[in-house]
Scaffold this active site. Sequence first.
Site, short mmCIF file in Angstrom:
data_model
loop_
_atom_site.label_atom_id
_atom_site.label_comp_id
_atom_site.label_asym_id
_atom_site.label_seq_id
_atom_site.Cartn_x
_atom_site.Cartn_y
_atom_site.Cartn_z
N CYS A 55 0.87 -1.17 0.00
CA CYS A 55 0.00 0.00 0.00
C CYS A 55 0.90 1.22 0.00
CB CYS A 55 -0.98 0.01 1.17
SG CYS A 55 -0.31 0.32 2.81
N HIS A 84 15.08 -13.70 12.15
CA HIS A 84 14.85 -13.57 13.60
C HIS A 84 13.40 -13.65 14.02
CE1 HIS A 84 18.91 -11.31 14.25
NE2 HIS A 84 19.06 -12.49 13.66
N ARG A 90 11.13 -16.91 21.28
CA ARG A 90 10.59 -15.54 21.18
C ARG A 90 9.42 -15.50 20.21
NH1 ARG A 90 16.70 -13.51 20.49
NH2 ARG A 90 17.32 -13.79 22.66
#
Length: 143
Positions: free
Chosen positions: A65, A98, A136
Amino acid sequence: MKKIAIACDHAGFDYKEIIKKHLETHYEVKDFGTFSKDSVDYPDFVHPSANAVESGECDFGILICGSGQGVAITANKHQQIRCALCWMPELAELARKHNNANMIALPARFIASELAVDIVDKFLGTDFEGGRHEKRVAKISCC
């Protein structure tokens, strides 16, 4: 062959067409629209593309966008989506390595189309490192 979902709003239409053409030589691309430069509401195209990635119908997703923000915010409402706003290849690489990002958002009004293609290539060509990042990433979803 990996399957890529792609979607955009009116501001990202030209970039979507360029990226789609680039990808079709090595990937199966599912185009969720929009299909013109006419003004549209981006969630109408982002939600179906995010559903396709979330369900496993598509392996990855690319959203475009004007700023990249609206499509990223919308995609990230889906529990299994990790959509990263990227304006340089290094961010796309780190998002995959990550964060195990499965979608990226591109800001068409702020980057050149050639750079957008480079970002997509880096995103799709980078693997998740796993290891210390796995725990994580597992904590990202609210459910």
